[in-house]
Design a protein around this motif. Sequence first.
Motif, short mmCIF file in Angstrom:
data_model
loop_
_atom_site.label_atom_id
_atom_site.label_comp_id
_atom_site.label_asym_id
_atom_site.label_seq_id
_atom_site.Cartn_x
_atom_site.Cartn_y
_atom_site.Cartn_z
N ASP A 9 0.88 -1.17 0.00
CA ASP A 9 0.00 0.00 0.00
C ASP A 9 0.91 1.22 0.00
O ASP A 9 1.72 1.38 0.90
CB ASP A 9 -0.87 -0.04 1.26
CG ASP A 9 -1.68 1.24 1.43
OD1 ASP A 9 -1.66 2.07 0.50
OD2 ASP A 9 -2.32 1.38 2.48
N ILE A 10 0.76 2.07 -1.00
CA ILE A 10 1.71 3.19 -1.14
C ILE A 10 1.68 4.14 0.04
O ILE A 10 2.63 4.88 0.29
CB ILE A 10 1.46 3.93 -2.47
CG1 ILE A 10 2.68 4.81 -2.80
CG2 ILE A 10 0.19 4.76 -2.41
CD1 ILE A 10 2.77 5.16 -4.23
N LEU B 102 5.07 5.94 1.83
CA LEU B 102 4.98 7.40 1.82
C LEU B 102 5.07 7.95 3.24
O LEU B 102 5.79 8.93 3.49
CB LEU B 102 3.67 7.84 1.16
CG LEU B 102 3.47 9.36 1.04
CD1 LEU B 102 4.56 9.98 0.19
CD2 LEU B 102 2.10 9.68 0.45
N LEU C 107 -3.31 5.76 -7.39
CA LEU C 107 -2.32 4.96 -6.67
C LEU C 107 -2.83 4.53 -5.30
O LEU C 107 -2.24 3.67 -4.67
CB LEU C 107 -1.05 5.78 -6.48
CG LEU C 107 -0.17 5.93 -7.72
CD1 LEU C 107 0.90 6.98 -7.45
CD2 LEU C 107 0.47 4.61 -8.05
N GLY C 108 -3.90 5.16 -4.86
CA GLY C 108 -4.45 4.81 -3.55
C GLY C 108 -3.88 5.61 -2.42
O GLY C 108 -3.96 5.20 -1.27
N ILE C 109 -3.27 6.76 -2.73
CA ILE C 109 -2.78 7.61 -1.64
C ILE C 109 -3.96 8.32 -1.02
O ILE C 109 -4.69 9.04 -1.69
CB ILE C 109 -1.77 8.65 -2.16
CG1 ILE C 109 -0.55 7.95 -2.75
CG2 ILE C 109 -1.34 9.60 -1.06
CD1 ILE C 109 0.43 8.88 -3.41
N GLN D 198 -0.65 5.38 9.00
CA GLN D 198 0.65 4.73 9.02
C GLN D 198 1.69 5.56 9.75
O GLN D 198 2.58 5.02 10.42
CB GLN D 198 1.13 4.44 7.58
CG GLN D 198 0.24 3.50 6.80
CD GLN D 198 0.22 2.08 7.32
OE1 GLN D 198 0.65 1.81 8.43
NE2 GLN D 198 -0.30 1.16 6.53
N PHE E 243 8.56 5.18 -3.87
CA PHE E 243 8.29 4.26 -4.98
C PHE E 243 9.29 3.12 -5.05
O PHE E 243 8.96 2.05 -5.56
CB PHE E 243 8.24 5.04 -6.30
CG PHE E 243 6.92 5.72 -6.49
CD1 PHE E 243 5.84 5.02 -7.01
CD2 PHE E 243 6.74 7.02 -6.08
CE1 PHE E 243 4.62 5.63 -7.14
CE2 PHE E 243 5.52 7.63 -6.20
CZ PHE E 243 4.45 6.95 -6.74
N VAL F 51 -2.19 7.61 4.98
CA VAL F 51 -0.86 8.10 5.35
C VAL F 51 -0.84 8.44 6.83
O VAL F 51 0.09 8.06 7.57
CB VAL F 51 -0.49 9.33 4.51
CG1 VAL F 51 0.80 9.94 5.01
CG2 VAL F 51 -0.35 8.95 3.05
N THR G 244 1.97 3.42 3.16
CA THR G 244 2.97 3.06 4.16
C THR G 244 4.36 3.58 3.79
O THR G 244 4.97 4.28 4.59
CB THR G 244 3.00 1.52 4.35
OG1 THR G 244 1.66 1.06 4.42
CG2 THR G 244 3.75 1.15 5.59
N PHE H 285 7.74 0.70 -2.38
CA PHE H 285 6.42 0.25 -2.84
C PHE H 285 6.55 -0.63 -4.08
O PHE H 285 6.00 -1.73 -4.15
CB PHE H 285 5.55 1.48 -3.14
CG PHE H 285 4.29 1.16 -3.88
CD1 PHE H 285 3.26 0.48 -3.26
CD2 PHE H 285 4.14 1.53 -5.21
CE1 PHE H 285 2.10 0.18 -3.94
CE2 PHE H 285 2.97 1.24 -5.90
CZ PHE H 285 1.96 0.56 -5.26
#
Lengths: 353, 168
Positions: free
Chosen positions: A230-231, A235, B4-6, B14, A290, B11, A233, A293
């Motif tokens: 999952d991007i 990020l 992208l699912g951001i 996490q 990236f 965020v 995390t 990910f």
Amino acid sequence: MGRLLANPKALTALAALAILFVIGLAGGALGNEFGGGFLGSPLTIIELKAEPLTAKPLIGGFSITNTMLTAWIAIAVLALVSYLGTRRMTEVPGRLQGLLEAVIEGFLGIAESVAGPGKARRFFPLFMTIFLFVLTSNWLGILPGFGTIGRFEPASDFIHHKEDAAEAAGKRFDPAALKMHVFEGESAIAYLPFGSVDAVITAEEYERGELEEGKRAGVIIPFLRSANTDINTPLALALIAMVMVHYWGLSALGLGHVGKFLNFKQGPIGLFVGLLEGVSELSRVISFTFRLFGNIFAGEVLLIAMAFLIPLVGLVPFLGLELFVGFIQAFIFAMLTLVFAATATISHGGDHH
Amino acid sequence: MEALGITIPGVFSQVVSFLILFGVLYALLYKPVLRMLDRRSAKIREGLEAAENARREAAESRADMERQLDDARAEGQAMIAQAREVADRFREEELAKAKTEIDAQRERAEADIQRERDAAIQDLRQEFAGLAISAAEKVARRSMDEEAHRELIEEFLREAPGSGNGRR
């Protein structure tokens, strides 16, 4: 090789592996084309985004995703191991305490060699935590059950979500390209059974009513999914790392740190170089995100594909590869954070001339 | 971003999770383990220093002992030399004493011998005088009485050369 074949145990193991490989080949998606496929299951619907664990959002549109859950599991595992290892600290360490001490001493040594003994103690907790968290998350993601068992999402909901997403992105929704699985039974917990390679239906077919009687169409929303696929995390980690790097830079150099990016002393060229430095700082967040990910997501897809093509043994070498990639990515992330922190706390040599 | 699912909650969640993990690991792992590592390294350093001290002290006491041994040896040598000297002197003294005693004895003996000889010579002279008188009596029996004769010979002997101390 000759000696290996002479050893009866090795020969048996090799023969067993070969038999498993043949069974896997015949039972998987490849064998399905020729009338096999008794072991395989259809390719999992690969989602880029993390999926919510509950069908309806919990509080105010916020829903817990499967990657959040995995991150919490990783945290729990690390906390438990730390607790067990340091519960009764002794001068002569036991096995777990010895392991923890060895890891920490080793990484402290790395931090000292990069940042020097004074700053190493400062950077060490973040450096170590990033490494441990990323490593644990990556390795947890390789365990069986990740991405394969989940709640059942009915076809109607799934199609609805996809339509909304396509509309939001300004794209045309294509029902023929949207694949779903066909399940038997009514269980709320779904998984892909053996020999179900052909149990796939597209949204178009579903809407035409081609679904067989007594079956239901839909997708699996996995309960567990490797946190770094999952991007959000990576990020989050990258943001924390870069914020801390600049915090350390500011506290070590004060305005000198800002001067690296807003440089008015050396004329327009200095200003331009400073701005470039600033852009490269921003790009670090993106490359951090990236790199991690991409590697972990690709690894996950690779494992899914291999399990789809050759069940049983096709996966095995790639599990080893994923262990390696998981470690390397964790190490790279932590090391880069450390190196950026070390360079951010050193003033540019040019300032003193 | 959306593709992208951001998501902001994703965020945020996490970040919070990571900060919690940071705190947990700091309290449960880094602090106790680093403290233990520091304590152990301090202990090892102390141990090494103590060993170094002990080694130095041992070397010192060994040097001390050797010096004492040397002193004792030298002292012993000196004592032996002194004793030998004393013994030598004592022997010389005793030797000298014995020599003088022997000399004295010999002198005494010589004196005795001399005296005996003198006495013997005296006796012999008297005897000889007597013999001479009796011989002269036999020769000139009637011409002189014995008393006058004796006086004459006595006078003669007194005047004779070589008389007195008895030596020639």
